[in-house]
Motif scaffolding. Structure first.
Motif, PDB file in Angstrom:
ATOM      1  N   GLY A  44       0.801  -1.222   0.000  1.00 25.41           N
ATOM      2  CA  GLY A  44       0.000   0.000   0.000  1.00 25.41           C
ATOM      3  C   GLY A  44       0.832   1.271   0.000  1.00 25.41           C
ATOM      4  O   GLY A  44       2.042   1.244   0.214  1.00 25.41           O
ATOM      5  N   LEU A  45       0.163   2.380  -0.255  1.00 25.80           N
ATOM      6  CA  LEU A  45       0.853   3.669  -0.215  1.00 25.80           C
ATOM      7  C   LEU A  45       1.235   3.991   1.223  1.00 25.80           C
ATOM      8  O   LEU A  45       0.476   3.727   2.147  1.00 25.80           O
ATOM      9  CB  LEU A  45      -0.063   4.777  -0.742  1.00 25.80           C
ATOM     10  CG  LEU A  45      -0.209   4.940  -2.243  1.00 25.80           C
ATOM     11  CD1 LEU A  45      -0.942   6.244  -2.542  1.00 25.80           C
ATOM     12  CD2 LEU A  45       1.125   4.932  -2.938  1.00 25.80           C
ATOM     13  N   ARG A  46       2.394   4.581   1.380  1.00 22.93           N
ATOM     14  CA  ARG A  46       2.775   5.050   2.710  1.00 22.93           C
ATOM     15  C   ARG A  46       1.995   6.317   3.032  1.00 22.93           C
ATOM     16  O   ARG A  46       1.555   7.029   2.127  1.00 22.93           O
ATOM     17  CB  ARG A  46       4.275   5.353   2.747  1.00 22.93           C
ATOM     18  CG  ARG A  46       5.103   4.114   2.493  1.00 22.93           C
ATOM     19  CD  ARG A  46       6.569   4.448   2.423  1.00 22.93           C
ATOM     20  NE  ARG A  46       7.336   3.233   2.176  1.00 22.93           N
ATOM     21  CZ  ARG A  46       8.646   3.199   2.076  1.00 22.93           C
ATOM     22  NH1 ARG A  46       9.345   4.310   2.195  1.00 22.93           N
ATOM     23  NH2 ARG A  46       9.272   2.060   1.848  1.00 22.93           N
ATOM     24  N   LEU A  47       1.896   6.591   4.316  1.00 24.05           N
ATOM     25  CA  LEU A  47       1.113   7.755   4.739  1.00 24.05           C
ATOM     26  C   LEU A  47       1.628   9.035   4.085  1.00 24.05           C
ATOM     27  O   LEU A  47       0.849   9.849   3.565  1.00 24.05           O
ATOM     28  CB  LEU A  47       1.169   7.875   6.264  1.00 24.05           C
ATOM     29  CG  LEU A  47       0.312   8.964   6.876  1.00 24.05           C
ATOM     30  CD1 LEU A  47      -1.147   8.757   6.533  1.00 24.05           C
ATOM     31  CD2 LEU A  47       0.490   8.988   8.388  1.00 24.05           C
ATOM     32  N   GLU A 102       3.056   9.372   1.358  1.00 25.73           N
ATOM     33  CA  GLU A 102       2.805   9.384  -0.081  1.00 25.73           C
ATOM     34  C   GLU A 102       1.402   9.871  -0.416  1.00 25.73           C
ATOM     35  O   GLU A 102       1.169  10.393  -1.506  1.00 25.73           O
ATOM     36  CB  GLU A 102       3.039   7.983  -0.662  1.00 25.73           C
ATOM     37  CG  GLU A 102       4.520   7.647  -0.752  1.00 25.73           C
ATOM     38  CD  GLU A 102       4.786   6.237  -1.216  1.00 25.73           C
ATOM     39  OE1 GLU A 102       5.852   6.022  -1.791  1.00 25.73           O
ATOM     40  OE2 GLU A 102       3.950   5.352  -1.000  1.00 25.73           O
ATOM     41  N   TYR A 103       0.493   9.691   0.525  1.00 31.92           N
ATOM     42  CA  TYR A 103      -0.837  10.242   0.290  1.00 31.92           C
ATOM     43  C   TYR A 103      -0.765  11.758   0.144  1.00 31.92           C
ATOM     44  O   TYR A 103      -1.509  12.357  -0.611  1.00 31.92           O
ATOM     45  CB  TYR A 103      -1.779   9.874   1.440  1.00 31.92           C
ATOM     46  CG  TYR A 103      -2.341   8.489   1.302  1.00 31.92           C
ATOM     47  CD1 TYR A 103      -3.469   8.248   0.519  1.00 31.92           C
ATOM     48  CD2 TYR A 103      -1.725   7.406   1.919  1.00 31.92           C
ATOM     49  CE1 TYR A 103      -3.978   6.982   0.374  1.00 31.92           C
ATOM     50  CE2 TYR A 103      -2.218   6.128   1.772  1.00 31.92           C
ATOM     51  CZ  TYR A 103      -3.347   5.917   0.998  1.00 31.92           C
ATOM     52  OH  TYR A 103      -3.836   4.657   0.840  1.00 31.92           O
ATOM     53  N   PHE A 104       0.169  12.358   0.889  1.00 32.14           N
ATOM     54  CA  PHE A 104       0.325  13.810   0.765  1.00 32.14           C
ATOM     55  C   PHE A 104       1.166  14.167  -0.450  1.00 32.14           C
ATOM     56  O   PHE A 104       0.872  15.107  -1.173  1.00 32.14           O
ATOM     57  CB  PHE A 104       0.956  14.360   2.048  1.00 32.14           C
ATOM     58  CG  PHE A 104       0.080  14.164   3.246  1.00 32.14           C
ATOM     59  CD1 PHE A 104      -1.052  14.956   3.420  1.00 32.14           C
ATOM     60  CD2 PHE A 104       0.362  13.185   4.173  1.00 32.14           C
ATOM     61  CE1 PHE A 104      -1.883  14.764   4.500  1.00 32.14           C
ATOM     62  CE2 PHE A 104      -0.467  12.985   5.264  1.00 32.14           C
ATOM     63  CZ  PHE A 104      -1.594  13.785   5.431  1.00 32.14           C
ATOM     64  N   ARG A 105       2.200  13.370  -0.695  1.00 33.54           N
ATOM     65  CA  ARG A 105       3.077  13.651  -1.819  1.00 33.54           C
ATOM     66  C   ARG A 105       2.307  13.610  -3.138  1.00 33.54           C
ATOM     67  O   ARG A 105       2.538  14.426  -4.028  1.00 33.54           O
ATOM     68  CB  ARG A 105       4.201  12.613  -1.828  1.00 33.54           C
ATOM     69  CG  ARG A 105       5.205  12.808  -2.914  1.00 33.54           C
ATOM     70  CD  ARG A 105       6.281  11.733  -2.822  1.00 33.54           C
ATOM     71  NE  ARG A 105       7.163  11.797  -3.982  1.00 33.54           N
ATOM     72  CZ  ARG A 105       8.033  10.847  -4.286  1.00 33.54           C
ATOM     73  NH1 ARG A 105       8.149   9.786  -3.523  1.00 33.54           N
ATOM     74  NH2 ARG A 105       8.799  10.961  -5.345  1.00 33.54           N
ATOM     75  N   PHE A 106       1.405  12.654  -3.262  1.00 38.09           N
ATOM     76  CA  PHE A 106       0.658  12.514  -4.510  1.00 38.09           C
ATOM     77  C   PHE A 106      -0.768  13.051  -4.376  1.00 38.09           C
ATOM     78  O   PHE A 106      -1.657  12.619  -5.093  1.00 38.09           O
ATOM     79  CB  PHE A 106       0.628  11.049  -4.939  1.00 38.09           C
ATOM     80  CG  PHE A 106       1.977  10.475  -5.211  1.00 38.09           C
ATOM     81  CD1 PHE A 106       2.736  10.954  -6.264  1.00 38.09           C
ATOM     82  CD2 PHE A 106       2.506   9.480  -4.417  1.00 38.09           C
ATOM     83  CE1 PHE A 106       3.997  10.432  -6.525  1.00 38.09           C
ATOM     84  CE2 PHE A 106       3.758   8.956  -4.675  1.00 38.09           C
ATOM     85  CZ  PHE A 106       4.508   9.442  -5.728  1.00 38.09           C
ATOM     86  N   SER A 107      -0.959  13.988  -3.460  1.00 43.36           N
ATOM     87  CA  SER A 107      -2.332  14.425  -3.197  1.00 43.36           C
ATOM     88  C   SER A 107      -2.973  15.045  -4.433  1.00 43.36           C
ATOM     89  O   SER A 107      -4.114  14.749  -4.761  1.00 43.36           O
ATOM     90  CB  SER A 107      -2.346  15.406  -2.031  1.00 43.36           C
ATOM     91  OG  SER A 107      -1.511  16.506  -2.326  1.00 43.36           O
ATOM     92  N   GLU A 108      -2.227  15.880  -5.157  1.00 45.42           N
ATOM     93  CA  GLU A 108      -2.805  16.518  -6.347  1.00 45.42           C
ATOM     94  C   GLU A 108      -3.165  15.488  -7.399  1.00 45.42           C
ATOM     95  O   GLU A 108      -4.223  15.532  -8.010  1.00 45.42           O
ATOM     96  CB  GLU A 108      -1.800  17.511  -6.943  1.00 45.42           C
ATOM     97  CG  GLU A 108      -1.673  18.789  -6.144  1.00 45.42           C
ATOM     98  CD  GLU A 108      -0.766  19.795  -6.848  1.00 45.42           C
ATOM     99  OE1 GLU A 108      -0.399  19.554  -8.002  1.00 45.42           O
ATOM    100  OE2 GLU A 108      -0.431  20.796  -6.205  1.00 45.42           O
ATOM    101  N   LEU A 109      -2.262  14.537  -7.571  1.00 44.08           N
ATOM    102  CA  LEU A 109      -2.472  13.493  -8.570  1.00 44.08           C
ATOM    103  C   LEU A 109      -3.695  12.653  -8.231  1.00 44.08           C
ATOM    104  O   LEU A 109      -4.502  12.313  -9.098  1.00 44.08           O
ATOM    105  CB  LEU A 109      -1.211  12.624  -8.625  1.00 44.08           C
ATOM    106  CG  LEU A 109      -1.251  11.358  -9.464  1.00 44.08           C
ATOM    107  CD1 LEU A 109      -1.696  11.669 -10.876  1.00 44.08           C
ATOM    108  CD2 LEU A 109       0.112  10.709  -9.478  1.00 44.08           C
ATOM    109  N   ARG A 110      -3.878  12.358  -6.954  1.00 45.62           N
ATOM    110  CA  ARG A 110      -4.997  11.505  -6.576  1.00 45.62           C
ATOM    111  C   ARG A 110      -6.328  12.238  -6.754  1.00 45.62           C
ATOM    112  O   ARG A 110      -7.341  11.639  -7.079  1.00 45.62           O
ATOM    113  CB  ARG A 110      -4.838  11.030  -5.132  1.00 45.62           C
ATOM    114  CG  ARG A 110      -3.714  10.016  -4.978  1.00 45.62           C
ATOM    115  CD  ARG A 110      -3.669   9.417  -3.600  1.00 45.62           C
ATOM    116  NE  ARG A 110      -3.712  10.452  -2.588  1.00 45.62           N
ATOM    117  CZ  ARG A 110      -4.744  10.659  -1.794  1.00 45.62           C
ATOM    118  NH1 ARG A 110      -5.809   9.908  -1.902  1.00 45.62           N
ATOM    119  NH2 ARG A 110      -4.722  11.618  -0.904  1.00 45.62           N
ATOM    120  N   LYS A 111      -6.292  13.561  -6.557  1.00 45.98           N
ATOM    121  CA  LYS A 111      -7.530  14.326  -6.744  1.00 45.98           C
ATOM    122  C   LYS A 111      -7.835  14.472  -8.230  1.00 45.98           C
ATOM    123  O   LYS A 111      -8.952  14.285  -8.678  1.00 45.98           O
ATOM    124  CB  LYS A 111      -7.399  15.711  -6.114  1.00 45.98           C
ATOM    125  CG  LYS A 111      -7.618  15.707  -4.613  1.00 45.98           C
ATOM    126  CD  LYS A 111      -7.358  17.108  -4.062  1.00 45.98           C
ATOM    127  CE  LYS A 111      -6.836  17.057  -2.642  1.00 45.98           C
ATOM    128  NZ  LYS A 111      -5.847  18.097  -2.376  1.00 45.98           N
TER     129      LYS A 111
END
Lengths: 608, 317
Positions: free
Chosen positions: A593-596, A598-607
């Protein structure tokens, strides 16, 4: 291949769970807030009713002593009770003593007023105001007061210093500070103390205080207690920071009020082993009472009874915060090592009830168990029967612990070894699930173990000092244009020098905690400082500090995990949980899974 | 597990854990890693499949060879590199000669003595990944292609392409900024602009993992920038896989104004910020290719496959 690994992992997990669940009915207690050692004012308040007006005097002189220095505290502990505690400060140089006394002397002015106030009650009260920290303080209070007072107080005062120095010749050590009349005063003091206890047991206030003095006189002259109270056996109270010093003192007072001598021994971060306990001087030890939050108390007691058989066959009561099942399991080691006449286990929360029950049982010649029943306290007893009924594979662990202890391996050290995998697992979670950057993998893990032996705050301060030393020396080292390895060697040398200076200054100021605990943390932390300096060179100061913060956060979290008393109890009684740790780490190592972070690092991409 | 529940579903983003477990450990056997860790070894391998790379002026493998520095120092422009370096450490760029020495990229002056000392440090292993001694080599200085001049500040941009089993799956161009002091490393503050594989133009750009539209130093737009020699670059990237055999590979390519695309270095653990630069996750692209048998395709066919998939946004098949 993949299926096979999963199968193995599941099997391991199941096995571990079965072993653990089958043999323990663990009640998980939340860890108490750390209340190590600090003499809390609460304790005072609670007992105000008991000891009345002179307690004010006490508490004030207490705080005075605290303001003075830590050494003052140590000394006070030593003098209040018995000489075996004196070894905490045994290496005390005369310089150390001098600072101690002057520190106490500062407390005088505070103590003065209250003392003179309480003088109105009884002279003895003032004398006994000495008992704890403010011993020398009330000394002078006495000087200003009446003559009778003077004698009394001086007596206690000189006792104090005698204990602290662990020297037999009180007069020699004191002569520098106190006047000649000390010698006389001491005799007078102890005599009076004895008289008092015998005579006015009805007066509550003077009673509690006098009892303290009684103990002191007992310490210095063991014969006195034996001749005086031959029919009553004494109580050896071993406790850790889970009960405040104030409370312990009052527990002691209560006991001596009933004519039961109490000998107190404190286990702490810096002395997690008992040594040089003069059991002979304690007369007939009837009961050993152990009040300790985690397994450390039991561990040091086992280590002690294994090395010194003088406590064999005694009656023992253990109050601890660890689950009943595990406490019983672990106390089997004690049962096997010392085969006590009776072994009673209770919860830490009930320790005061247990104490009451014990005292009333002792004074009325009844069984403690009956008293506990009538007080409605939950308790468990352990006997040889339990050794027989325990399944063989559980006994293997018990025997292993006993063997280790008999081979001079402190059980506390064994505990640190067994708990290290948990620290490493926490680090693994920090890295792979949260994604915190830190220096090394085992650096923070071992650092948390180091915190266990030095205490969290001391450890963090040490670390900060070392980092600062490294940072400040960096500029000048850089100017020398050295190759990297000698540069790191220089850095380590500087760390060691700084450490040595801190330890020496600590000893000069009468603080021995550092000297006892700093070596292990120093080794661990220097390696982290090395990594830190490398990162400063590679990534710049800002990034290096960020990683440093990650390291500290991870190490502190780790510390809180490994200091969970339940966890410590589990690894001591069920070392096979390490199989669970293995299984868990296999799973963690396969987690995609994504590390915690990484959720912030890729936040724009995920949105988007 | 818990994290997706808190932060919402993961839309095809490849994380470090999955990259390592799912791809690097599977596709990049440990014994092949040393091929890309040492840049001189990489250059030998690139040579064997005719992939162009910056010319090497001289290699020094031992301290006593440093006295032969003369023949290299005759040149006015060169780059000093450790063979075993990582993250741009130990690289010295010399862009000209002055009366009392050589001119550095930042305008400073470096003496001959200092050059020698730097070479000795590299040989000692000061700049190595593992701290072991490393050869030092001198390489030609790349002159950036004019097409990318506007979007680079004092430095040479390079193109990073992720190649999965020989098929280019994602690309970006890394643009130096004032903050990165002319270096093309994203964590030093360089910009990353994602490139659409099928068209060779930039589609999105980031600075430190956050979206950005114009170059902070030159003010030029970072979108719709056309990368010259795009097809050649894709072919070179695909061929690099054949040179080293790493199934999950990052290929760094610079575009020289005279020589065209040259491979600067290969990377066995390419970073994941390229996903942010493209505003697109790697996960699905890799999943699409994972199911296919790519063994029989040659590099032209693999490039064609990548372009085809990319033009349909990797939805097909």
């Amino acid at each position: 291949m993949k299926k096979l690994t999963i199968l193995i992992v599941v099997a391991l997990l199941l096995m571990g769970m079965l072993i653990v669940s089958a043999h323990q009915e663990t009640s998980y207690h939340s860890m108490d807030a750390d209340c190590d050692g600090a003499e809390s004012d609460d304790g005072d308040d609670d007992y105000d009713g008991d000891s009345g007006s002179d307690n004010d005097g006490d508490s004030e002189s207490d705080t005075g002593g605290e303001e003075g220095s830590d050494a003052g505290d140590d000394d006070a502990d030593g003098d209040t009770y018995v000489s075996d505690d004196g070894d905490d400060v045994r290496s005390g140089t005369s310089g150390g003593l001098a600072t101690t006394e002057s520190a106490d002397g500062d407390a005088e002015s505070d103590a003065d007023d209250s003392d003179t106030e309480s003088d109105t009650d009884t002279d003895d009260d003032t004398g006994s105001g000495t008992i704890d920290e403010g011993s020398v303080g009330s000394d002078t209070g006495g000087d200003e007061g009446s003559d009778a007072d003077d004698d009394d107080a001086d007596g206690a005062g000189s006792d104090t210093s005698g204990d602290a120095m662990e020297s037999d010749t009180d007069d020699d050590t004191d002569s520098g500070d106190d006047e000649d009349d000390d010698g006389d005063a001491e005799e007078g003091g102890s005599d009076e103390g004895d008289d008092d206890t015998e005579s006015d047991t009805d007066d509550e206030e003077s009673d509690t205080e006098d009892s303290e003095e009684l103990e002191e006189s007992e310490t210095t002259t063991p014969n006195a207690s034996i001749t005086k109270e031959p029919e009553t056996s004494s109580i050896l109270l071993i406790h850790d920071g889970s009960v405040s010093c104030e409370l312990v003192r009052l527990m002691g007072n209560y006991a001596t009020a009933l004519g039961i001598p109490v000998f107190e021994k404190r286990i702490d971060f810096d002395s997690r082993y008992l040594h040089d306990m003069d059991i002979g001087a304690m007369g007939d030890v009837g009961y050993v009472v152990l009040i300790a939050r985690d397994v450390s108390g039991l561990n040091v007691l086992i280590d002690y009874v294994v090395s010194d058989r003088s406590l064999d066959g005694k009656k023992m009561i253990i109050s601890s915060d660890i689950g009943e099942g595990m406490l019983k399991q672990h106390s089997l080691v004690l049962q096997k090592a010392a085969s006590p006449e009776s072994l009673i286990l209770t919860d830490l929360d009930d320790s005061d009830l247990v104490w009451d029950a014990l005292l009333s049982a002792e004074s009325q010649g009844r069984h403690v168990e009956d008293e506990l029943d009538s007080e409605d306290v939950d308790y468990t007893t352990v006997s040889d029967y339990d050794l027989v009924t325990t399944p063989a594979h559980r006994l293997v662990v018990t025997d292993a612990m006993l063997t280790a202890s008999e081979s001079k391996i402190p059980l506390e050290a064994l505990k640190l070894v067994l708990i290290l995998p948990f620290a490493a697992t926490v680090i693994a979670i920090f890295r792979n699930v949260i994604g915190v950057r830190m220096y090394g993998v085992f650096g923070p893990a071992i650092m948390s173990i180091a915190f266990l032996s030095s205490g969290l705050v001391t450890g963090l301060i040490l670390f900060a000092i070392l980092l600062a030393a490294g940072l400040f020396s960096r500029k000048s080292i850089d100017r020398l244009n050295l190759m990297i390895v000698p540069r790191l060697a220089i850095l380590l040398t500087l760390c060691c020098i700084v450490m040595a200076v801190i330890i020496t200054v600590g000893i000069k100021m009468g603080n021995y905690t550092l000297a006892k605990t700093a070596v292990f943390p120093l080794l661990v932390m220097s390696t982290i400082v090395e990594n830190f300096m490398k990162a400063v060179a590679d990534k710049g100061l800002f990034d290096a500090l960020k990683i440093c913060l990650g390291t500290i956060v991870a190490a502190v979290t780790c510390f809180f995990v490994v200091s969970l008393s339940t966890l410590q109890a589990i690894v001591m009684t069920h070392p096979e949980v390490l199989v669970l740790v293995l299984g868990f780490n296999v799973l963690l190592g396969r987690w995609k899974g994504l590390r915690l972070v990484e959720y912030f690092r890729f936040s724009e991409l995920r949105k988007g | 597990m818990i994290l997706p529940r808190i932060f919402g579903k993961n839309r095809g983003v490849l994380g470090i854990n999955e990259r390592n477990i799912g791809h690097i450990y599977q596709e990049n056997p440990r014994k092949l890693l040393k091929l890309v860790d040492d840049k001189l070894t990489t250059k030998d391998l690139l040579k064997s499949v005719n992939i162009p790379f910056p010319e090497v002026y001289g290699i020094f493998r031992a301290v006593h060879e440093i006295k032969n520095l003369e023949k290299v120092l005759k040149r006015d422009e060169f780059v000093i590199k450790p063979s075993n370096g990582a993250g741009g450490k130990g690289i010295v760029v010399i862009k000209g000669r002055s009366d009392d020495g050589w001119i550095l990229a930042n305008g400073g002056i470096i003496q001959r003595m200092e050059i020698e000392k730097h070479c000795l440090e590299v040989l000692e292993g000061v700049y190595s990944m593992d701290g072991n001694p490393s050869p030092v080599y001198f390489e030609s200085l790349i002159k950036s292609h004019p097409a990318l001049e506007k979007v680079a500040f004092e430095g040479v941009p390079d193109v990073r392409i992720i190649v999965y089993r020989g098929v280019p799956v994602m690309a970006m161009v890394r643009l130096p900024t004032r903050q990165s002091s002319g270096k093309a490393n994203l964590h030093k503050g360089a910009l990353g602009a994602g490139i659409k594989l099928s068209e060779g133009t930039t589609v999105h750009a980031i600075c430190k993992d956050r979206s950005i539209d114009v170059h902070p130093d030159t003010g030029a737009s970072l979108l719709e920038v056309e990368i010259p020699f795009w097809n050649d670059i894709l072919v070179i990237a695909s061929k690099s896989y054949e040179a080293v055999g790493l199934g999950y590979l990052g290929v760094d390519i610079v575009i020289d104004e005279r020589l065209g695309p040259l491979v600067l270095e290969l990377n066995a653990r390419p970073g994941l910020s390229i996903q942010n630069a493209n505003m697109s996750g790697l996960k699905r692209r890799l999943e699409v290719l994972e199911k296919m048998d790519l063994g029989r395709l040659d590099f032209d066919e693999r490039v064609a496959l990548a372009v085809e998939f990319d033009s349909t946004d990797w939805e097909a098949v």
